[in-house]
Scaffold this motif. Structure first.
Motif, PDB file in Angstrom:
ATOM      1  N   ILE A  83      60.076  23.191  56.620  1.00 33.52           N
ATOM      2  CA  ILE A  83      60.783  24.017  57.592  1.00 33.52           C
ATOM      3  C   ILE A  83      59.847  24.531  58.669  1.00 33.52           C
ATOM      4  CG2 ILE A  83      62.082  26.172  57.852  1.00 33.52           C
ATOM      5  CD1 ILE A  83      63.256  25.639  55.070  1.00 33.52           C
ATOM      6  N   SER A  84      58.585  24.777  58.318  1.00 38.99           N
ATOM      7  CA  SER A  84      57.632  25.308  59.285  1.00 38.99           C
ATOM      8  C   SER A  84      56.752  24.222  59.892  1.00 38.99           C
ATOM      9  CB  SER A  84      56.736  26.359  58.613  1.00 38.99           C
ATOM     10  OG  SER A  84      55.976  25.763  57.575  1.00 38.99           O
ATOM     11  N   ALA A  85      57.032  22.957  59.565  1.00 38.65           N
ATOM     12  CA  ALA A  85      56.206  21.853  60.026  1.00 38.65           C
ATOM     13  C   ALA A  85      56.312  21.673  61.531  1.00 38.65           C
ATOM     14  CB  ALA A  85      56.624  20.564  59.321  1.00 38.65           C
ATOM     15  N   PRO A  86      55.323  20.979  62.134  1.00 35.64           N
ATOM     16  CA  PRO A  86      55.398  20.710  63.576  1.00 35.64           C
ATOM     17  C   PRO A  86      56.694  20.031  63.985  1.00 35.64           C
ATOM     18  CG  PRO A  86      53.214  20.175  62.729  1.00 35.64           C
ATOM     19  CD  PRO A  86      54.062  20.507  61.537  1.00 35.64           C
ATOM     20  N   LEU A  87      57.245  19.193  63.115  1.00 34.91           N
ATOM     21  CA  LEU A  87      58.491  18.507  63.449  1.00 34.91           C
ATOM     22  C   LEU A  87      59.589  19.505  63.788  1.00 34.91           C
ATOM     23  CD1 LEU A  87      60.021  15.476  61.608  1.00 34.91           C
ATOM     24  CD2 LEU A  87      61.434  17.426  62.183  1.00 34.91           C
ATOM     25  N   THR A  88      59.833  20.458  62.888  1.00 38.28           N
ATOM     26  CA  THR A  88      60.899  21.419  63.143  1.00 38.28           C
ATOM     27  C   THR A  88      60.534  22.388  64.258  1.00 38.28           C
ATOM     28  OG1 THR A  88      60.037  22.685  61.254  1.00 38.28           O
ATOM     29  CG2 THR A  88      61.940  21.300  60.866  1.00 38.28           C
ATOM     30  N   ARG A  89      59.258  22.688  64.424  1.00 38.88           N
ATOM     31  CA  ARG A  89      58.869  23.570  65.528  1.00 38.88           C
ATOM     32  C   ARG A  89      59.123  22.908  66.879  1.00 38.88           C
ATOM     33  NH1 ARG A  89      54.228  24.749  62.329  1.00 38.88           N
ATOM     34  NH2 ARG A  89      52.895  23.545  63.756  1.00 38.88           N
ATOM     35  N   ASN A  90      59.000  21.587  66.926  1.00 38.10           N
ATOM     36  CA  ASN A  90      59.254  20.867  68.157  1.00 38.10           C
ATOM     37  C   ASN A  90      60.743  20.685  68.416  1.00 38.10           C
ATOM     38  OD1 ASN A  90      56.516  20.571  68.682  1.00 38.10           O
ATOM     39  ND2 ASN A  90      56.375  18.600  67.622  1.00 38.10           N
ATOM     40  N   VAL A  91      61.515  20.647  67.349  1.00 37.23           N
ATOM     41  CA  VAL A  91      62.957  20.436  67.472  1.00 37.23           C
ATOM     42  C   VAL A  91      63.684  21.723  67.863  1.00 37.23           C
ATOM     43  CG1 VAL A  91      65.047  19.934  66.141  1.00 37.23           C
ATOM     44  CG2 VAL A  91      63.033  18.461  65.914  1.00 37.23           C
ATOM     45  N   GLN A  92      63.277  22.854  67.291  1.00 35.88           N
ATOM     46  CA  GLN A  92      64.014  24.100  67.475  1.00 35.88           C
ATOM     47  C   GLN A  92      64.189  24.512  68.939  1.00 35.88           C
ATOM     48  OE1 GLN A  92      65.450  25.670  64.695  1.00 35.88           O
ATOM     49  NE2 GLN A  92      66.592  26.624  66.378  1.00 35.88           N
ATOM     50  N   PRO A  93      63.163  24.420  69.788  1.00 34.63           N
ATOM     51  CA  PRO A  93      63.370  24.821  71.190  1.00 34.63           C
ATOM     52  C   PRO A  93      64.447  24.010  71.897  1.00 34.63           C
ATOM     53  CG  PRO A  93      61.034  24.689  70.695  1.00 34.63           C
ATOM     54  CD  PRO A  93      61.747  24.094  69.522  1.00 34.63           C
ATOM     55  N   VAL A  94      64.568  22.734  71.550  1.00 34.63           N
ATOM     56  CA  VAL A  94      65.603  21.897  72.164  1.00 34.63           C
ATOM     57  C   VAL A  94      66.985  22.371  71.730  1.00 34.63           C
ATOM     58  CG1 VAL A  94      66.483  19.552  72.424  1.00 34.63           C
ATOM     59  CG2 VAL A  94      64.019  19.939  72.212  1.00 34.63           C
ATOM     60  N   LEU A  95      67.131  22.683  70.442  1.00 27.90           N
ATOM     61  CA  LEU A  95      68.412  23.187  69.944  1.00 27.90           C
ATOM     62  C   LEU A  95      68.750  24.540  70.566  1.00 27.90           C
ATOM     63  CD1 LEU A  95      68.262  22.306  66.127  1.00 27.90           C
ATOM     64  CD2 LEU A  95      69.092  20.927  68.038  1.00 27.90           C
ATOM     65  N   ARG A 125      77.428  31.288  67.210  1.00 30.27           N
ATOM     66  CA  ARG A 125      78.296  32.230  66.500  1.00 30.27           C
ATOM     67  C   ARG A 125      78.736  31.554  65.222  1.00 30.27           C
ATOM     68  NH1 ARG A 125      80.957  30.642  70.845  1.00 30.27           N
ATOM     69  NH2 ARG A 125      80.739  32.651  71.853  1.00 30.27           N
ATOM     70  N   ARG A 126      79.173  32.330  64.250  1.00 35.16           N
ATOM     71  CA  ARG A 126      79.612  31.743  62.991  1.00 35.16           C
ATOM     72  C   ARG A 126      81.011  31.185  63.169  1.00 35.16           C
ATOM     73  NH1 ARG A 126      77.629  31.147  58.473  1.00 35.16           N
ATOM     74  NH2 ARG A 126      75.888  32.495  58.968  1.00 35.16           N
ATOM     75  N   ILE A 127      81.092  29.826  63.221  1.00 41.36           N
ATOM     76  CA  ILE A 127      82.382  29.189  63.433  1.00 41.36           C
ATOM     77  C   ILE A 127      82.950  28.612  62.143  1.00 41.36           C
ATOM     78  CG2 ILE A 127      81.861  28.635  65.821  1.00 41.36           C
ATOM     79  CD1 ILE A 127      81.336  25.759  64.887  1.00 41.36           C
ATOM     80  N   VAL A 128      82.139  28.562  61.099  1.00 39.42           N
ATOM     81  CA  VAL A 128      82.608  28.067  59.815  1.00 39.42           C
ATOM     82  C   VAL A 128      82.120  29.009  58.726  1.00 39.42           C
ATOM     83  CG1 VAL A 128      82.683  25.645  60.512  1.00 39.42           C
ATOM     84  CG2 VAL A 128      80.575  26.593  59.596  1.00 39.42           C
ATOM     85  N   SER A 129      82.754  28.928  57.569  1.00 39.60           N
ATOM     86  CA  SER A 129      82.351  29.800  56.467  1.00 39.60           C
ATOM     87  C   SER A 129      81.133  29.248  55.735  1.00 39.60           C
ATOM     88  CB  SER A 129      83.517  29.956  55.476  1.00 39.60           C
ATOM     89  OG  SER A 129      83.877  28.699  54.933  1.00 39.60           O
ATOM     90  N   LEU A 130      80.790  27.973  55.978  1.00 41.08           N
ATOM     91  CA  LEU A 130      79.638  27.368  55.319  1.00 41.08           C
ATOM     92  C   LEU A 130      78.338  27.952  55.848  1.00 41.08           C
ATOM     93  CD1 LEU A 130      80.841  23.664  55.554  1.00 41.08           C
ATOM     94  CD2 LEU A 130      80.808  25.048  53.488  1.00 41.08           C
ATOM     95  N   ASN A 131      77.363  28.093  54.948  1.00 43.04           N
ATOM     96  CA  ASN A 131      76.025  28.500  55.364  1.00 43.04           C
ATOM     97  C   ASN A 131      75.236  27.234  55.665  1.00 43.04           C
ATOM     98  OD1 ASN A 131      73.508  29.553  55.766  1.00 43.04           O
ATOM     99  ND2 ASN A 131      73.210  30.234  53.661  1.00 43.04           N
ATOM    100  N   LEU A 132      74.894  27.027  56.934  1.00 42.26           N
ATOM    101  CA  LEU A 132      74.300  25.763  57.351  1.00 42.26           C
ATOM    102  C   LEU A 132      72.871  25.935  57.845  1.00 42.26           C
ATOM    103  CD1 LEU A 132      77.346  24.182  59.207  1.00 42.26           C
ATOM    104  CD2 LEU A 132      76.629  23.850  56.845  1.00 42.26           C
ATOM    105  N   GLY A 133      72.079  26.769  57.178  1.00 36.05           N
ATOM    106  CA  GLY A 133      70.689  26.952  57.564  1.00 36.05           C
ATOM    107  C   GLY A 133      69.832  25.779  57.141  1.00 36.05           C
ATOM    108  N   PRO A 134      68.570  25.734  57.608  1.00 35.82           N
ATOM    109  CA  PRO A 134      67.647  24.671  57.207  1.00 35.82           C
ATOM    110  C   PRO A 134      67.551  24.559  55.686  1.00 35.82           C
ATOM    111  CG  PRO A 134      66.706  25.942  59.003  1.00 35.82           C
ATOM    112  CD  PRO A 134      67.955  26.677  58.571  1.00 35.82           C
ATOM    113  N   GLY A 135      67.598  23.332  55.209  1.00 33.33           N
ATOM    114  CA  GLY A 135      67.560  23.082  53.774  1.00 33.33           C
ATOM    115  C   GLY A 135      68.924  22.909  53.148  1.00 33.33           C
ATOM    116  N   THR A 136      69.994  23.282  53.860  1.00 33.48           N
ATOM    117  CA  THR A 136      71.342  23.122  53.336  1.00 33.48           C
ATOM    118  C   THR A 136      71.685  21.645  53.177  1.00 33.48           C
ATOM    119  OG1 THR A 136      72.099  25.161  54.387  1.00 33.48           O
ATOM    120  CG2 THR A 136      73.792  23.590  53.752  1.00 33.48           C
ATOM    121  N   ARG A 137      72.326  21.310  52.076  1.00 30.53           N
ATOM    122  CA  ARG A 137      72.782  19.948  51.818  1.00 30.53           C
ATOM    123  C   ARG A 137      74.300  19.892  51.894  1.00 30.53           C
ATOM    124  NH1 ARG A 137      68.597  17.027  48.834  1.00 30.53           N
ATOM    125  NH2 ARG A 137      70.165  15.478  48.293  1.00 30.53           N
TER     126      ARG A 137
END
Length: 255
Positions: A83-95, A125-137
């Motif tokens: 989650i803290s890897a360079p990959l996700t750090r590079n992706v998050q600003p785009v999102l 905003r929360r548009i669904v009841s699912l928790n969709l944070g990093p690591g969610t399957r």
């Protein structure tokens, strides 16, 4: 030398594989599972499941009240580097930029067996009841992200990755495996997937592939929005070009 991870390889450790299957199975049940439930879900014997469960308890990854087995916070240590890897750090600003521009939620996920795993997410905003944070399957077959990832695989692989029985999550969920495979072929041809209230009522999403140099699909990017505010036409005309552009920007993070 080719890296082999199938059961025919002499380097394949069955006990480790079973233990990982048990851990992932418990991760899908926040309320906990009994020994019998774990054995059934992992398609193994009760004795084998018991050994894996007790080993994971001894190592601190699971806890048991004498009946139910559930995860402990120690499992977070497994995901933290990713989650803290360079990959996700590079992706998050785009999102984040996409979410700020469109006031919607955007996510990146990868395929893991028959599931997708969320790597990063920007939520307006929360548009669904699912928790969709990093690591969610989530099951790949009933998500736009998952369908994009599955569509890039050979059709022969779909039979193994699509469950024999598809749960009716909403009134519009595709539960016919033949129709679902037809949909995957369409996604492969079109290069994107639109999911229209199949995962959760009121949720409409659009996903596109993220490709490495050479064309291999390594991840997927999507937008999730409310069906009453965003039409399918809007998704294709407004969001699709933006997602394709963002996918090209994100792609080097996977090289």
């Amino acid at each position: 030398m080719k890296n082999r991870t199938d059961k025919a390889s002499r380097d394949f450790v069955d006990a480790l594989a079973r233990g990982l299957d048990v851990l992932l199975t418990c991760a899908d049940a926040s309320e906990g599972l009994t020994l019998a439930e774990v054995a059934r879900r992992t398609d193994t014997t009760r004795a084998s499941a018991r050994r894996s469960l007790l080993t994971l308890v001894a190592k601190g990854y699971l806890v048991s009240d004498g009946r139910l087995f559930s995860l402990t916070p120690k499992v977070l240590a497994l995901a933290a580097p990713m989650i803290s890897a360079p990959l996700t750090r590079n992706v998050q600003p785009v999102l984040d930029e996409l979410s700020n521009r469109f006031d919607e939620s955007f996510s990146v996920a990868v395929l893991s067996g028959s599931d997708i795993i969320y790597l990063a997410r920007a939520e307006a905003r929360r548009i669904v009841s699912l928790n969709l944070g990093p690591g969610t399957r989530l099951p790949a077959w009933c998500t736009s992200l998952g369908r994009v990832l599955l569509a890039d695989l050979p059709p022969a692989d779909w039979a193994c990755l699509i469950p024999p029985v598809l749960a009716q999550r909403t009134a519009t969920t595709k539960t016919d495996r033949t129709l679902l495979m037809q949909e995957l072929r369409r996604v492969a041809e079109d290069g994107y997937s639109i999911l229209d209230e199949e995962l959760e009522p009121g949720l409409r999403s659009l996903a596109v592939p993220i490709r490495r140099q050479g064309g291999q699909v390594v991840a997927a990017l999507n937008v999730g929005t409310q069906s009453h505010r965003t039409s399918r036409d809007d998704l294709e005309k407004v969001f699709l070009p933006a997602l394709k552009q963002a996918a090209d920007i994100i792609a080097p993070a996977f090289y």
